[in-house]
Design a protein around this motif. Structure first.
Motif, mmCIF file in Angstrom:
data_model
loop_
_atom_site.group_PDB
_atom_site.id
_atom_site.type_symbol
_atom_site.label_atom_id
_atom_site.label_comp_id
_atom_site.label_asym_id
_atom_site.label_seq_id
_atom_site.Cartn_x
_atom_site.Cartn_y
_atom_site.Cartn_z
ATOM 1 N N UNK A 1 7.632 -7.419 9.749
ATOM 2 C CA UNK A 1 7.665 -8.879 9.858
ATOM 3 C C UNK A 1 8.256 -9.480 8.588
ATOM 4 N N UNK A 2 8.934 -10.619 8.744
ATOM 5 C CA UNK A 2 9.597 -11.289 7.613
ATOM 6 C C UNK A 2 8.604 -11.580 6.491
ATOM 7 N N UNK A 3 7.414 -12.072 6.844
ATOM 8 C CA UNK A 3 6.424 -12.423 5.822
ATOM 9 C C UNK A 3 5.952 -11.202 5.051
ATOM 10 N N UNK A 4 5.815 -10.067 5.750
ATOM 11 C CA UNK A 4 5.384 -8.847 5.069
ATOM 12 C C UNK A 4 6.437 -8.396 4.064
ATOM 13 N N UNK A 5 7.701 -8.433 4.461
ATOM 14 C CA UNK A 5 8.779 -8.051 3.543
ATOM 15 C C UNK A 5 8.888 -9.061 2.390
ATOM 16 N N UNK A 6 8.680 -10.332 2.705
ATOM 17 C CA UNK A 6 8.784 -11.378 1.684
ATOM 18 C C UNK A 6 7.672 -11.246 0.642
ATOM 19 N N UNK A 7 6.534 -10.668 1.059
ATOM 20 C CA UNK A 7 5.413 -10.508 0.118
ATOM 21 C C UNK A 7 5.809 -9.626 -1.069
ATOM 22 N N UNK A 8 6.733 -8.677 -0.841
ATOM 23 C CA UNK A 8 7.208 -7.810 -1.925
ATOM 24 C C UNK A 8 8.018 -8.623 -2.926
ATOM 25 N N UNK A 9 8.840 -9.535 -2.402
ATOM 26 C CA UNK A 9 9.641 -10.414 -3.269
ATOM 27 C C UNK A 9 8.716 -11.314 -4.086
ATOM 28 N N UNK A 10 7.715 -11.874 -3.436
ATOM 29 C CA UNK A 10 6.771 -12.748 -4.139
ATOM 30 C C UNK A 10 6.051 -12.000 -5.256
ATOM 31 N N UNK A 11 5.670 -10.760 -4.997
ATOM 32 C CA UNK A 11 4.974 -9.973 -6.030
ATOM 33 C C UNK A 11 5.860 -9.776 -7.251
ATOM 34 N N UNK A 12 7.157 -9.667 -7.005
ATOM 35 C CA UNK A 12 8.113 -9.452 -8.090
ATOM 36 C C UNK A 12 8.294 -10.709 -8.944
ATOM 37 N N UNK A 13 8.208 -11.889 -8.315
ATOM 38 C CA UNK A 13 8.564 -13.126 -9.029
ATOM 39 C C UNK A 13 7.368 -13.958 -9.480
ATOM 40 N N UNK A 14 6.243 -13.810 -8.812
ATOM 41 C CA UNK A 14 5.087 -14.634 -9.167
ATOM 42 C C UNK A 14 4.288 -14.007 -10.309
ATOM 43 N N UNK A 15 3.601 -14.847 -11.114
ATOM 44 C CA UNK A 15 2.656 -14.293 -12.092
ATOM 45 C C UNK A 15 1.583 -13.472 -11.368
ATOM 46 N N UNK A 16 1.109 -12.420 -12.023
ATOM 47 C CA UNK A 16 0.157 -11.494 -11.382
ATOM 48 C C UNK A 16 -1.044 -12.196 -10.758
ATOM 49 N N UNK A 17 -1.659 -13.111 -11.527
ATOM 50 C CA UNK A 17 -2.880 -13.754 -11.031
ATOM 51 C C UNK A 17 -2.591 -14.702 -9.877
ATOM 52 N N UNK A 18 -1.423 -15.315 -9.887
ATOM 53 C CA UNK A 18 -1.033 -16.196 -8.775
ATOM 54 C C UNK A 18 -0.888 -15.383 -7.501
ATOM 55 N N UNK A 19 -0.248 -14.222 -7.637
ATOM 56 C CA UNK A 19 -0.062 -13.348 -6.478
ATOM 57 C C UNK A 19 -1.415 -12.836 -5.982
ATOM 58 N N UNK A 20 -2.281 -12.469 -6.912
ATOM 59 C CA UNK A 20 -3.621 -11.993 -6.542
ATOM 60 C C UNK A 20 -4.375 -13.063 -5.758
ATOM 61 N N UNK A 21 -4.304 -14.316 -6.227
ATOM 62 C CA UNK A 21 -4.985 -15.413 -5.520
ATOM 63 C C UNK A 21 -4.426 -15.581 -4.109
ATOM 64 N N UNK A 22 -3.119 -15.413 -3.981
ATOM 65 C CA UNK A 22 -2.467 -15.554 -2.674
ATOM 66 C C UNK A 22 -2.966 -14.473 -1.709
ATOM 67 N N UNK A 23 -3.060 -13.228 -2.197
ATOM 68 C CA UNK A 23 -3.530 -12.119 -1.354
ATOM 69 C C UNK A 23 -4.991 -12.342 -0.955
ATOM 70 N N UNK A 24 -5.800 -12.762 -1.915
ATOM 71 C CA UNK A 24 -7.231 -12.981 -1.623
ATOM 72 C C UNK A 24 -7.422 -14.109 -0.625
ATOM 73 N N UNK A 25 -6.579 -15.133 -0.737
ATOM 74 C CA UNK A 25 -6.656 -16.241 0.223
ATOM 75 C C UNK A 25 -6.277 -15.758 1.621
ATOM 76 N N UNK A 26 -5.253 -14.909 1.685
ATOM 77 C CA UNK A 26 -4.812 -14.368 2.961
ATOM 78 C C UNK A 26 -5.934 -13.579 3.638
ATOM 79 N N UNK A 27 -6.674 -12.815 2.848
ATOM 80 C CA UNK A 27 -7.775 -12.005 3.391
ATOM 81 C C UNK A 27 -9.105 -12.743 3.403
ATOM 82 N N UNK A 28 -9.052 -14.042 3.053
ATOM 83 C CA UNK A 28 -10.246 -14.887 3.045
ATOM 84 C C UNK A 28 -11.362 -14.316 2.166
ATOM 85 N N UNK A 29 -10.968 -13.851 0.974
ATOM 86 C CA UNK A 29 -11.941 -13.253 0.037
ATOM 87 C C UNK A 29 -12.305 -14.256 -1.054
#
Length: 268
Positions: free
Chosen positions: A240-268
């Motif tokens: 899926x486009x979003x799954x592939x795009x998540x790799x790009x986001x991990x490359x460009x976003x600050x680590x903690x920003x990306x972590x918050x995004x993943x946790x929000x996605x998993x509702x953690x």
């Protein structure tokens, strides 16, 4: 003369889809399964007995292919196993087993085919990894680690074997509608576990994602394109486009920003 393709884990899911697709397009396909007799008559290409955790079965299968076809043009290292659970509560034996199948297994198979490919002065090894291997995902940390290890090892192996005319490539699928969820190891959701609610909800979400995943034919078509590409890339992603795009986001976003995004996605 048709190319000879060897696919591990070809009795179901992505491996079977790749095997059927290539067989229908005139490739000579040899697949492998731990229990090939279960699939007699239901799969039109040769299915050899092989367990990636038992090197002697790999050696035997490779010898059979060389004896019957005289060469191995392409290896698709597809056999793998899923594993989920809080890392703290995942039994060490299950962690070891996941690495044996997802990491050491492909290395055993590569080692078995390289002498023949060197002799031919040609060959293409395609390792099936995972988009999950590009990031540490909650309750899938061990699975992510096994696939990340194979991704990085492939980068190094590719440079070492280029001198022999051998190509090596990773292809990372996202979620596909296969039976991997039923075959994966799930650490049990324990009643008294501090992870009970979060892990239980995440497990349910992961299974939903797999059930609603893309058709494995997408992977089969991608593998065919890679085989037929003269100068293949090191890394391919399919999903899926979003799954592939998540790799790009991990490359460009600050680590903690990306972590918050993943946790929000998993509702953690």
């Amino acid at each position: 003369m048709p190319k000879v393709v060897f696919i591990t884990g070809a009795s179901s899911g992505i491996g079977k889809a790749i095997g059927l697709h290539l067989h229908e397009r005139g490739y000579t396909v040899f697949g492998s399964s731990r229990n090939p007799l279960k699939y007699t008559g239901s799969i039109p290409f040769s299915l050899l007995k092989l367990d990636v955790t038992k090197p002697e079965t790999i050696t035997e299968a490779v010898a059979q292919i060389i004896d019957k076809a005289g060469k191995i043009d392409v290896l698709v290292n597809n056999a793998g196993v899923g594993i989920t659970g809080p890392i703290e509560e995942t039994p060490t034996d299950e962690i070891r087993n996941a690495f044996e199948i997802n990491f050491y297994g492909p290395l055993h198979v590569i080692k078995a085919v390289l002498p023949q490919m060197r002799k031919q002065q040609s060959g293409h090894i395609i390792n099936v990894t995972s988009i999950a291997g590009y990031m540490g995902l909650p309750y899938r940390g061990i699975y992510s680690a096994t696939k990340a290890a194979l991704e990085i090892t492939t980068e190094a192996y590719r440079m070492e074997t280029k001198q022999f005319g051998i190509k090596m490539t990773n292809i990372a699928p996202g979620d596909f509608a296969t039976n991997i969820a039923s075959g994966r190891y799930h650490a049990p959701v324990l009643e008294n576990s501090p992870y009970k609610n979060a892990y239980g909800a995440t497990l349910e979400m992961m299974n939903t994602h797999v059930d609603a995943g893309n058709d494995p034919i997408d992977m089969a078509e991608a593998v065919q394109k890679i085989i037929e590409t003269k100068h293949p890339k090191i890394h391919y992603k399919v999903g899926a486009v979003l799954q592939k795009f998540s790799i790009v986001l991990k490359r460009v976003l600050p680590d903690k920003t990306y972590e918050r995004m993943v946790m929000k996605h998993y509702k953690l």
